[in-house]
Design a protein around this motif. Sequence first.
Motif, PDB file in Angstrom:
ATOM      1  N   LYS A 241      51.374  47.227  45.606  1.00  0.00           N
ATOM      2  CA  LYS A 241      50.932  48.579  45.266  1.00  0.00           C
ATOM      3  C   LYS A 241      50.677  48.710  43.772  1.00  0.00           C
ATOM      4  N   LYS A 242      51.549  48.125  42.950  1.00  0.00           N
ATOM      5  CA  LYS A 242      51.377  48.187  41.498  1.00  0.00           C
ATOM      6  C   LYS A 242      50.134  47.424  41.058  1.00  0.00           C
ATOM      7  N   LEU A 243      49.908  46.262  41.668  1.00  0.00           N
ATOM      8  CA  LEU A 243      48.742  45.462  41.298  1.00  0.00           C
ATOM      9  C   LEU A 243      47.457  46.101  41.793  1.00  0.00           C
ATOM     10  N   ALA A 244      47.545  46.825  42.903  1.00  0.00           N
ATOM     11  CA  ALA A 244      46.381  47.569  43.377  1.00  0.00           C
ATOM     12  C   ALA A 244      46.060  48.711  42.411  1.00  0.00           C
ATOM     13  N   ALA A 245      47.096  49.373  41.924  1.00  0.00           N
ATOM     14  CA  ALA A 245      46.892  50.454  40.953  1.00  0.00           C
ATOM     15  C   ALA A 245      46.328  49.924  39.640  1.00  0.00           C
ATOM     16  N   ALA A 246      46.668  48.667  39.334  1.00  0.00           N
ATOM     17  CA  ALA A 246      46.167  48.035  38.111  1.00  0.00           C
ATOM     18  C   ALA A 246      44.767  47.467  38.273  1.00  0.00           C
ATOM     19  N   GLY A 247      44.223  47.557  39.482  1.00  0.00           N
ATOM     20  CA  GLY A 247      42.859  47.107  39.702  1.00  0.00           C
ATOM     21  C   GLY A 247      42.703  45.626  39.980  1.00  0.00           C
ATOM     22  N   LEU A 248      43.792  44.948  40.363  1.00  0.00           N
ATOM     23  CA  LEU A 248      43.734  43.514  40.630  1.00  0.00           C
ATOM     24  C   LEU A 248      43.636  43.191  42.119  1.00  0.00           C
ATOM     25  N   LEU A 249      44.169  44.084  42.957  1.00  0.00           N
ATOM     26  CA  LEU A 249      44.183  43.854  44.402  1.00  0.00           C
ATOM     27  C   LEU A 249      43.700  45.100  45.134  1.00  0.00           C
ATOM     28  N   THR A 250      43.257  44.892  46.381  1.00  0.00           N
ATOM     29  CA  THR A 250      43.088  45.998  47.319  1.00  0.00           C
ATOM     30  C   THR A 250      44.020  45.722  48.490  1.00  0.00           C
ATOM     31  N   HIS A 251      44.519  46.797  49.090  1.00  0.00           N
ATOM     32  CA  HIS A 251      45.514  46.618  50.156  1.00  0.00           C
ATOM     33  C   HIS A 251      45.366  47.706  51.198  1.00  0.00           C
ATOM     34  N   VAL A 252      45.230  47.283  52.433  1.00  0.00           N
ATOM     35  CA  VAL A 252      45.267  48.198  53.568  1.00  0.00           C
ATOM     36  C   VAL A 252      46.693  48.186  54.114  1.00  0.00           C
ATOM     37  N   PRO A 253      47.375  49.334  54.223  1.00  0.00           N
ATOM     38  CA  PRO A 253      48.751  49.337  54.735  1.00  0.00           C
ATOM     39  C   PRO A 253      48.867  48.554  56.041  1.00  0.00           C
ATOM     40  N   TYR A 254      49.828  47.658  56.088  1.00  0.00           N
ATOM     41  CA  TYR A 254      50.068  46.783  57.237  1.00  0.00           C
ATOM     42  C   TYR A 254      48.884  45.857  57.530  1.00  0.00           C
ATOM     43  N   GLY A 255      47.995  45.722  56.562  1.00  0.00           N
ATOM     44  CA  GLY A 255      46.819  44.889  56.761  1.00  0.00           C
ATOM     45  C   GLY A 255      46.598  43.911  55.630  1.00  0.00           C
ATOM     46  N   ALA A 256      45.336  43.613  55.371  1.00  0.00           N
ATOM     47  CA  ALA A 256      44.967  42.544  54.446  1.00  0.00           C
ATOM     48  C   ALA A 256      45.187  42.938  52.987  1.00  0.00           C
ATOM     49  N   VAL A 257      45.551  41.928  52.210  1.00  0.00           N
ATOM     50  CA  VAL A 257      45.593  42.037  50.753  1.00  0.00           C
ATOM     51  C   VAL A 257      44.456  41.181  50.212  1.00  0.00           C
ATOM     52  N   GLU A 258      43.583  41.773  49.401  1.00  0.00           N
ATOM     53  CA  GLU A 258      42.429  41.047  48.892  1.00  0.00           C
ATOM     54  C   GLU A 258      42.290  41.245  47.389  1.00  0.00           C
TER      55      GLU A 258
END
Length: 223
Positions: A51-68
């Motif tokens: 979640k922190k890395l997604a907020a930092a613009g490094l990852l996208t994350h679907v809850p209970y799904g893929a991390v990209e």
Amino acid sequence: MKAVAGAPTSVAEDYVKVVYGHTEWQPAPITTSGIAVRLGLAASSVTEMVKKLAAAGLLTHVPYGAVELTDRGRELALRMVRRHRLIETWLVEQHGYGWDEVHDEAEVLEHTVSDRLLDSIDEQLGRPVRDPHGDPIPDAAGALHRPDAVLLGEAPDGHVGAVVRISDRDPDLLRYLEAEGIGLDTTISVLGRRPFGGALAVRAAEAELDLGEEVASSVWIAR
């Protein structure tokens, strides 16, 4: 390759490298539980960091799904992959390490080696395009070439190809393959499965071998 702005932490570097590495040789995306297994961390801790890395613009994350990876995340991941693989190659070629000994050393050094020293290592090694396990090394601009390959366990009967990549996740497996004379560029002929879901029979290094599923799912050969 330019570093991502904001001086990412070693934790962020480890996360994006794991996400990149998971999909480099196969298409299925990674999940938070997959990251947890790879890093040896609790799933809850990984979820919070994602979640922190997604907020930092490094990852996208679907809850209970893929991390990209985002574009910024991929840039950072390639930077770290370049560091890791150049260091592994340097340790093998210049310092006498075995290919089964370099992963953990590179995990530490990749966060501390300066860009200047890394470029010097790259030049000293002759700008290598792959590491000791066959993984492609990105150049300074982030470009790389991944060979057209098929997982040994998925190759059809009768297929013949040179080994282009071997997973470095298990040092014992690397030592086993070395003892059997199998390494990068070894030509393997797929003879077929033994009856009733048995081992995969191959010919390699002038010998016929029965390989278990762990080996068959860790070796890639040219198509």
